[in-house]
Design a protein around this motif. Structure first.
Motif, PDB file in Angstrom:
ATOM      1  N   CYS A 153       4.052  10.667  14.377  1.00 48.23           N
ATOM      2  CA  CYS A 153       5.440  10.609  13.926  1.00 48.23           C
ATOM      3  C   CYS A 153       5.788   9.206  13.437  1.00 48.23           C
ATOM      4  CB  CYS A 153       6.395  11.027  15.041  1.00 48.23           C
ATOM      5  SG  CYS A 153       6.313  12.774  15.451  1.00 48.23           S
ATOM      6  N   ASP A 154       5.365   8.198  14.201  1.00 50.13           N
ATOM      7  CA  ASP A 154       5.608   6.817  13.781  1.00 50.13           C
ATOM      8  C   ASP A 154       4.945   6.536  12.442  1.00 50.13           C
ATOM      9  OD1 ASP A 154       7.006   6.406  16.116  1.00 50.13           O
ATOM     10  OD2 ASP A 154       5.395   5.297  17.114  1.00 50.13           O
ATOM     11  N   LYS A 155       3.724   6.979  12.296  1.00 48.84           N
ATOM     12  CA  LYS A 155       2.982   6.760  11.047  1.00 48.84           C
ATOM     13  C   LYS A 155       3.719   7.388   9.863  1.00 48.84           C
ATOM     14  CE  LYS A 155      -1.369   7.752   8.815  1.00 48.84           C
ATOM     15  NZ  LYS A 155      -2.525   8.603   8.804  1.00 48.84           N
ATOM     16  N   MET A 156       4.242   8.608  10.054  1.00 46.15           N
ATOM     17  CA  MET A 156       4.983   9.262   8.970  1.00 46.15           C
ATOM     18  C   MET A 156       6.236   8.475   8.595  1.00 46.15           C
ATOM     19  SD  MET A 156       4.601  13.383   9.479  1.00 46.15           S
ATOM     20  CE  MET A 156       5.109  13.460  11.182  1.00 46.15           C
ATOM     21  N   VAL A 157       6.911   7.932   9.600  1.00 43.70           N
ATOM     22  CA  VAL A 157       8.108   7.116   9.329  1.00 43.70           C
ATOM     23  C   VAL A 157       7.718   5.872   8.549  1.00 43.70           C
ATOM     24  CG1 VAL A 157       9.889   5.679  10.408  1.00 43.70           C
ATOM     25  CG2 VAL A 157       9.449   7.973  11.282  1.00 43.70           C
ATOM     26  N   PHE A 158       6.633   5.198   8.967  1.00 50.59           N
ATOM     27  CA  PHE A 158       6.190   3.993   8.268  1.00 50.59           C
ATOM     28  C   PHE A 158       5.802   4.300   6.827  1.00 50.59           C
ATOM     29  CE2 PHE A 158       4.560   2.606  12.672  1.00 50.59           C
ATOM     30  CZ  PHE A 158       5.785   2.062  13.011  1.00 50.59           C
ATOM     31  N   GLU A 159       5.124   5.413   6.609  1.00 50.84           N
ATOM     32  CA  GLU A 159       4.705   5.787   5.259  1.00 50.84           C
ATOM     33  C   GLU A 159       5.897   6.167   4.388  1.00 50.84           C
ATOM     34  OE1 GLU A 159       1.891   8.864   6.129  1.00 50.84           O
ATOM     35  OE2 GLU A 159       0.203   7.457   6.205  1.00 50.84           O
ATOM     36  N   LYS A 160       6.861   6.840   4.969  1.00 50.51           N
ATOM     37  CA  LYS A 160       8.034   7.284   4.220  1.00 50.51           C
ATOM     38  C   LYS A 160       8.932   6.118   3.827  1.00 50.51           C
ATOM     39  CE  LYS A 160      12.067  10.252   4.635  1.00 50.51           C
ATOM     40  NZ  LYS A 160      12.874  11.035   5.557  1.00 50.51           N
ATOM     41  N   ASN A 161       9.059   5.150   4.691  1.00 55.27           N
ATOM     42  CA  ASN A 161       9.980   4.040   4.482  1.00 55.27           C
ATOM     43  C   ASN A 161       9.275   2.754   4.064  1.00 55.27           C
ATOM     44  OD1 ASN A 161      12.205   5.609   5.282  1.00 55.27           O
ATOM     45  ND2 ASN A 161      11.692   5.252   7.421  1.00 55.27           N
ATOM     46  N   LYS A 162       8.148   2.874   3.389  1.00 55.39           N
ATOM     47  CA  LYS A 162       7.414   1.663   3.030  1.00 55.39           C
ATOM     48  C   LYS A 162       8.176   0.874   1.959  1.00 55.39           C
ATOM     49  CE  LYS A 162       4.245   3.637  -0.352  1.00 55.39           C
ATOM     50  NZ  LYS A 162       2.856   3.781  -0.688  1.00 55.39           N
ATOM     51  N   LEU A 163       8.092  -0.425   2.102  1.00 53.06           N
ATOM     52  CA  LEU A 163       8.794  -1.324   1.188  1.00 53.06           C
ATOM     53  C   LEU A 163       7.900  -1.837   0.072  1.00 53.06           C
ATOM     54  CD1 LEU A 163      10.656  -3.451   3.887  1.00 53.06           C
ATOM     55  CD2 LEU A 163      11.579  -1.564   2.538  1.00 53.06           C
ATOM     56  N   SER A 216       1.422  -0.121   4.715  1.00 53.48           N
ATOM     57  CA  SER A 216       2.081  -0.929   5.740  1.00 53.48           C
ATOM     58  C   SER A 216       1.110  -1.267   6.858  1.00 53.48           C
ATOM     59  CB  SER A 216       3.265  -0.133   6.305  1.00 53.48           C
ATOM     60  OG  SER A 216       3.659  -0.644   7.545  1.00 53.48           O
ATOM     61  N   PRO A 217       1.177  -2.493   7.388  1.00 53.29           N
ATOM     62  CA  PRO A 217       0.311  -2.817   8.538  1.00 53.29           C
ATOM     63  C   PRO A 217       0.648  -1.946   9.746  1.00 53.29           C
ATOM     64  CG  PRO A 217       1.831  -4.617   8.077  1.00 53.29           C
ATOM     65  CD  PRO A 217       1.986  -3.617   6.977  1.00 53.29           C
ATOM     66  N   TYR A 218       1.875  -1.495   9.865  1.00 55.56           N
ATOM     67  CA  TYR A 218       2.264  -0.629  10.979  1.00 55.56           C
ATOM     68  C   TYR A 218       1.602   0.738  10.850  1.00 55.56           C
ATOM     69  CZ  TYR A 218       5.708  -4.293  11.412  1.00 55.56           C
ATOM     70  OH  TYR A 218       6.306  -5.507  11.544  1.00 55.56           O
ATOM     71  N   THR A 219       1.445   1.204   9.604  1.00 58.02           N
ATOM     72  CA  THR A 219       0.742   2.453   9.365  1.00 58.02           C
ATOM     73  C   THR A 219      -0.713   2.321   9.806  1.00 58.02           C
ATOM     74  OG1 THR A 219       2.174   2.932   7.475  1.00 58.02           O
ATOM     75  CG2 THR A 219       0.111   4.153   7.602  1.00 58.02           C
ATOM     76  N   ALA A 220      -1.313   1.194   9.487  1.00 58.51           N
ATOM     77  CA  ALA A 220      -2.710   0.963   9.872  1.00 58.51           C
ATOM     78  C   ALA A 220      -2.854   0.907  11.394  1.00 58.51           C
ATOM     79  CB  ALA A 220      -3.215  -0.336   9.239  1.00 58.51           C
ATOM     80  N   VAL A 221      -1.913   0.280  12.074  1.00 55.44           N
ATOM     81  CA  VAL A 221      -1.959   0.209  13.538  1.00 55.44           C
ATOM     82  C   VAL A 221      -1.835   1.607  14.130  1.00 55.44           C
ATOM     83  CG1 VAL A 221      -0.685  -0.584  15.582  1.00 55.44           C
ATOM     84  CG2 VAL A 221      -1.134  -2.160  13.704  1.00 55.44           C
ATOM     85  N   ALA A 222      -0.900   2.393  13.607  1.00 59.16           N
ATOM     86  CA  ALA A 222      -0.727   3.762  14.105  1.00 59.16           C
ATOM     87  C   ALA A 222      -1.998   4.579  13.876  1.00 59.16           C
ATOM     88  CB  ALA A 222       0.471   4.426  13.432  1.00 59.16           C
TER      89      ALA A 222
END
Length: 137
Positions: free
Chosen positions: A34-44, A49-55
């Motif tokens: 779920c976190d990964k989907m949020v990071f991918e959807k809201n990428k700037l 995103s590094p957060y996507t990679a961490v997830a």
């Protein structure tokens, strides 16, 4: 006159903990997904995103651990079926030494473990463990 009673093969405490982990880890994995989907959807930015990679790294580590635990359980003679989730609990049915058993965890009884496992898969516990070892000296 004797009465026949039903006896059940009882898994060892270690096996029960592995079953518990097999029930909780998919919940932790779902949280990371779920976190990964949020990071991918809201990428700037255009790049990942590094957060996507961490997830994704956490998801991969969980998948590896679930596979290892599954192998250990099969070696111990326990076969787990798919999990079932409802509003009250998570349930897994297992065949253990020829007997069918049901294991259930009620929602609300393992939040601490979820938080601990999330921190573990994020790598946040390694520094705590090192500090604790240093404090013991």
């Amino acid at each position: 006159m004797s009465v026949q009673t039903t006896t059940y093969a009882i898994p060892s405490p270690d096996v029960k903990q592995l079953i518990r982990n097999m029930m909780i880890l998919p919940v932790v994995r779902s949280n990371f997904e779920c976190d990964k989907m949020v990071f991918e959807k809201n990428k700037l930015y255009e790049h990942r995103s590094p957060y996507t990679a961490v997830a994704q790294r956490a998801i991969d580590r969980i998948d590896e651990d679930v596979a290892k635990i599954g192998s250990v359980l099969r070696t111990a003679g326990l076969l787990l079926s798919e999990e079932k989730r409802d509003a009250a609990c998570i349930t897994r049915v297992a065949d253990y030494r020829g007997q069918r058993r049901e294991f259930a965890l009620r929602w609300g009884t393992f939040e601490g473990e979820l938080e601990l496992l999330t921190d573990y898969y994020l790598g946040n516990l390694e520094s705590c463990i090192v500090r604790a070892r240093d404090d013991d000296r």
